[in-house]
Design an enzyme around this catalytic site. Structure first.
Site, PDB file in Angstrom:
ATOM      1  N   ASN A 150       0.962  -1.233   0.023  1.00  0.00           N
ATOM      2  CA  ASN A 150       0.103   0.002   0.007  1.00  0.00           C
ATOM      3  C   ASN A 150       0.831   1.332  -0.079  1.00  0.00           C
ATOM      4  OD1 ASN A 150       0.250  -1.440   2.580  1.00  0.00           O
ATOM      5  ND2 ASN A 150      -0.431   0.530   3.562  1.00  0.00           N
ATOM      6  N   GLN A 180      -4.817  -3.999  -2.147  1.00  0.00           N
ATOM      7  CA  GLN A 180      -4.224  -2.820  -3.069  1.00  0.00           C
ATOM      8  C   GLN A 180      -4.106  -3.435  -4.556  1.00  0.00           C
ATOM      9  OE1 GLN A 180      -4.148   0.389  -2.387  1.00  0.00           O
ATOM     10  NE2 GLN A 180      -4.200   0.164  -0.355  1.00  0.00           N
ATOM     11  N   SER A 200     -10.637  -5.161  -0.291  1.00  0.00           N
ATOM     12  CA  SER A 200     -11.571  -4.137   0.536  1.00  0.00           C
ATOM     13  C   SER A 200     -12.242  -3.235  -0.566  1.00  0.00           C
ATOM     14  CB  SER A 200     -10.500  -3.399   1.099  1.00  0.00           C
ATOM     15  OG  SER A 200     -11.154  -2.157   1.713  1.00  0.00           O
ATOM     16  N   HIS A 202     -13.537  -0.221  -0.310  1.00  0.00           N
ATOM     17  CA  HIS A 202     -13.350   1.340  -0.486  1.00  0.00           C
ATOM     18  C   HIS A 202     -11.909   1.696  -0.989  1.00  0.00           C
ATOM     19  CE1 HIS A 202     -10.540   2.250   3.120  1.00  0.00           C
ATOM     20  NE2 HIS A 202     -10.676   1.039   3.278  1.00  0.00           N
ATOM     21  N   THR A 238     -26.457 -10.466   9.218  1.00  0.00           N
ATOM     22  CA  THR A 238     -27.221  -9.976   8.161  1.00  0.00           C
ATOM     23  C   THR A 238     -26.490  -9.309   7.260  1.00  0.00           C
ATOM     24  OG1 THR A 238     -29.348 -10.153   9.756  1.00  0.00           O
ATOM     25  CG2 THR A 238     -29.526  -8.873   7.560  1.00  0.00           C
ATOM     26  N   CYS A 326      -2.965   4.712   7.884  1.00  0.00           N
ATOM     27  CA  CYS A 326      -2.857   4.236   9.244  1.00  0.00           C
ATOM     28  C   CYS A 326      -1.779   4.571  10.253  1.00  0.00           C
ATOM     29  CB  CYS A 326      -3.007   2.732   9.385  1.00  0.00           C
ATOM     30  SG  CYS A 326      -4.435   1.916   7.906  1.00  0.00           S
TER      31      CYS A 326
END
Ligand code: PLP
Length: 391
Positions: A150, A180, A200, A202, A238, A326
């Site tokens: 990343n 990535q 992922s 997003h 759910t 992060c």
């Protein structure tokens, strides 16, 4: 001021078409896909369609797709499952440059009695596959190596790594964090031997809070989320129906945009890189000699602080990152650059630009115009920088 967003490895804009696809599933088609009635059934069909779309992007079977809540969950689910499947084995192999989603988990496991080998990288961020070969033993339960980094965009040869694990690992599983890589470079699980792979949403123009764990058909699995029978009892809870539908659409679009990513976006990245190297003395590409993602540029400027560069760029509307999202906020050089042995003075002044399908020529022009005077100004303010400028 219109922002110039070059921080797409941190997160991406939700594609308008993705948003339109998910919109009806909040207030109108809000049924539970597990319900027996027609109202839930129509949502179930859209979830199935999303599963097919994700599978198509990966060259996978629909039943190999497990929807999760994020890349971090997928990473945790894969590694924890391997430990449950082979409880008698206690050795994990990973790398020193993984995302914290893998690294922190492995380090926590090492405190709980697992033996963890963290493979190192060379100055360009590359792995030594002989080190991997000699690390694998009969106690190895899982090998987890990311597809693309990343921070630097450096791509690891995961197909070859997977073959080595299959040859030497006596049944050990291979997991790759492809958060990535997916959507940026072609992936074909049909011709691969990788057991598990994390995605992922997003990072590929779907909303936050969406993810996938690819699980090869026939690979044993123990879920750590237990409860209901959703996702064929492999991930209880759910379903985030709107998010899943969005992720399906995002994967479909990623397939269409793949060529743009590898031609136009790559050319923009290369142009930015060449111009900055030409205009700014004592600049160096982190991982520049390695195979890299087409959208990522990690560049180090000696004698300046990355955070100061970010602040001055931000005043001009330019958004980038000084490392992984992060880890920014702390002034420690990133663990990735430290693992690569990037000298302290360079690691501190490293900036990551990550482009996307929305990045334009004009935006790259603006950065090429604005950044050199910013670096010069900061160097004039620092004792080492002044010494260098006056030399
Ligand atoms: N793995 C890599 C390589 C990443 O870059 C990220 C996010 O930055 C993650 C995992 C975590 O993904 P998520 O934010 O969806 O939990």
């Amino acid at each position: 001021m219109k922002e110039i967003y070059l921080d797409n490895n941190a997160t991406t804009k939700v594609d308008e078409a993705v948003f339109e696809e998910m919109r009806p599933y909040f207030c109108d088609l809000y049924g539970n896909p597990s319900s027996m009635h027609y109202f839930g059934g129509q949502v179930q069909r859209k979830v199935d369609e999303a599963r097919n779309r994700v599978a198509a992007l990966l060259g996978a079977l629909p039943e190999e797709i497990i929807f999760t809540a994020c890349g971090t969950e997928s990473d945790n689910a894969a590694i924890r499952s391997a430990l449950e499947v082979f409880p008698e084995r206690r050795h994990i192999i990973t790398t020193r440059v993984e995302h914290p989603a893998v690294l922190t988990l492995c380090r926590n496991l090492s405190k709980r009695g697992y033996r963890v080998t963290e493979l190192g990288v060379d100055g360009e961020g590359r792995l030594d596959l002989n080190e991997l070969r000699s690390a694998i033993d009969e106690d190895t339960v899982v090998v987890s190596v990311m597809w693309a980094n990343n921070e630097t965009g450096v791509i690891f040869p995961v197909e070859e790594i997977s073959r080595i694990v299959k040859e030497k690992g006596k049944g050990a599983l291979f997991h790759t964090d492809a958060v990535q890589a997916v959507g940026k470079i072609p992936i074909n699980m049909a011709t691969s031997s990788i057991d598990m792979l994390s995605i992922s949403g997003h990072k590929l123009h779907a909303p936050k809070g969406t993810g996938v764990l690819y699980l090869r058909k026939g690979v044993p699995f123990r879920p750590f989320m237990v409860g209901g029978h959703q996702e064929h009892s492999r991930r209880a809870g759910t379903e985030n129906t709107a998010g899943i539908i969005a992720l399906g659409k995002a994967c479909e679009l990623a397939g269409h945009w793949m060529e743009d990513e590898n031609t136009r976006v790559k050319a923009l990245r290369d142009r930015l890189e060449a111009a900055l190297l030409e205009l700014i003395p004592r600049a160096r590409i982190n991982g520049g000699e390695a195979e890299r993602l087409p959208n990522t540029l990690s560049i180090a400027f000696e004698f300046v602080e990355g955070e100061a560069i970010l602040m001055l760029m931000s005043e001009k509307g330019i958004c980038a990152s000084s490392g992984s999202a992060c880890t920014s906020g702390s002034l420690e050089p990133s663990h990735v650059l430290r693992a690569m042995g990037v000298p302290f003075t360079c690691a501190h002044g490293s900036i990551r630009f990550s482009l996307s399908r929305y990045t334009t020529d004009e935006e790259i022009d603006t950065i090429i115009r604005e950044l050199p005077p910013i670096i010069r100004r900061l160097r004039e303010m620092s004792p080492f920088g002044r010494e260098f400028l006056n030399a």
